[in-house]
Design a protein around this motif. Structure first.
Motif, PDB file in Angstrom:
ATOM      1  N   MET A   1      50.986  35.374  28.133  1.00 53.06           N
ATOM      2  CA  MET A   1      51.278  36.633  28.346  1.00 53.06           C
ATOM      3  C   MET A   1      50.218  37.456  28.922  1.00 53.06           C
ATOM      4  O   MET A   1      50.416  38.227  29.834  1.00 53.06           O
ATOM      5  N   ARG A   2      49.172  37.225  28.525  1.00 57.37           N
ATOM      6  CA  ARG A   2      47.962  37.779  29.172  1.00 57.37           C
ATOM      7  C   ARG A   2      48.056  37.404  30.683  1.00 57.37           C
ATOM      8  O   ARG A   2      47.523  38.025  31.532  1.00 57.37           O
ATOM      9  N   LYS A   3      48.323  36.283  30.970  1.00 53.59           N
ATOM     10  CA  LYS A   3      48.409  35.929  32.511  1.00 53.59           C
ATOM     11  C   LYS A   3      49.336  36.709  33.203  1.00 53.59           C
ATOM     12  O   LYS A   3      49.248  37.371  34.173  1.00 53.59           O
ATOM     13  N   SER A   4      50.546  36.932  32.635  1.00 52.61           N
ATOM     14  CA  SER A   4      51.686  37.704  33.036  1.00 52.61           C
ATOM     15  C   SER A   4      51.443  39.092  33.441  1.00 52.61           C
ATOM     16  O   SER A   4      51.741  39.841  34.334  1.00 52.61           O
ATOM     17  N   ILE A   5      50.440  39.678  32.413  1.00 51.37           N
ATOM     18  CA  ILE A   5      49.748  41.078  32.635  1.00 51.37           C
ATOM     19  C   ILE A   5      48.605  41.007  33.523  1.00 51.37           C
ATOM     20  O   ILE A   5      48.191  42.090  33.335  1.00 51.37           O
ATOM     21  N   LYS A   6      48.336  40.001  34.214  1.00 52.39           N
ATOM     22  CA  LYS A   6      47.195  40.008  35.283  1.00 52.39           C
ATOM     23  C   LYS A   6      45.792  40.429  34.557  1.00 52.39           C
ATOM     24  O   LYS A   6      44.941  40.755  35.073  1.00 52.39           O
ATOM     25  N   LYS A   7      45.688  39.698  32.904  1.00 49.19           N
ATOM     26  CA  LYS A   7      44.649  39.837  32.310  1.00 49.19           C
ATOM     27  C   LYS A   7      44.287  38.446  31.687  1.00 49.19           C
ATOM     28  O   LYS A   7      44.289  38.302  30.231  1.00 49.19           O
ATOM     29  N   PRO A   8      44.114  37.471  32.591  1.00 47.81           N
ATOM     30  CA  PRO A   8      43.927  35.981  31.987  1.00 47.81           C
ATOM     31  C   PRO A   8      42.813  35.678  31.193  1.00 47.81           C
ATOM     32  O   PRO A   8      41.642  36.621  31.201  1.00 47.81           O
ATOM     33  N   MET A   9      43.036  34.918  30.193  1.00 48.37           N
ATOM     34  CA  MET A   9      41.825  34.847  29.112  1.00 48.37           C
ATOM     35  C   MET A   9      40.841  33.660  29.846  1.00 48.37           C
ATOM     36  O   MET A   9      41.181  32.530  30.463  1.00 48.37           O
ATOM     37  N   THR A  10      39.413  34.014  29.659  1.00 49.55           N
ATOM     38  CA  THR A  10      38.386  32.892  29.861  1.00 49.55           C
ATOM     39  C   THR A  10      38.292  31.756  28.736  1.00 49.55           C
ATOM     40  O   THR A  10      38.973  31.934  27.656  1.00 49.55           O
TER      41      THR A  10
END
Length: 90
Positions: free
Chosen positions: A28-37
């Motif tokens: 989900m984070r990737k889909s909202i363009k806020k990927p997790m490190t």
């Protein structure tokens, strides 16, 4: 999802359903363009037990964030936490 995330989650989370929900949160984070490190995933896994002692509640916490497209996790709304037990108010 990076393999590093997958390997780290599988090494540090034993419950399969919780693992899958964490992977869903990462996606989900990737889909909202806020990927997790990698560091963010480690922080998330360390934060969840502080929010609840219950695996089921941790899953609901993640699901709440997924549904709302939140970038962080918070205690489940309308839920009163009492150590390992909790009362859900709907």
């Amino acid at each position: 999802m990076k393999n590093n995330h997958e390997e780290f989650v599988k090494a540090n989370v034993t419950n399969k359903e919780l693992q899958d929900t964490i992977f869903d949160f990462i996606e989900m984070r990737k889909s909202i363009k806020k990927p997790m490190t990698e560091r963010a995933v480690k922080i998330l896994i360390n934060k969840l037990p502080r929010l609840s002692n219950s695996v089921d509640c941790r899953i609901r916490i993640l699901e709440q964030s997924i549904i709302n497209n939140w970038t962080d996790v918070y205690p489940v709304k309308n839920e009163i936490k009492q150590q390992d037990n909790f009362t859900t108010i709907y």
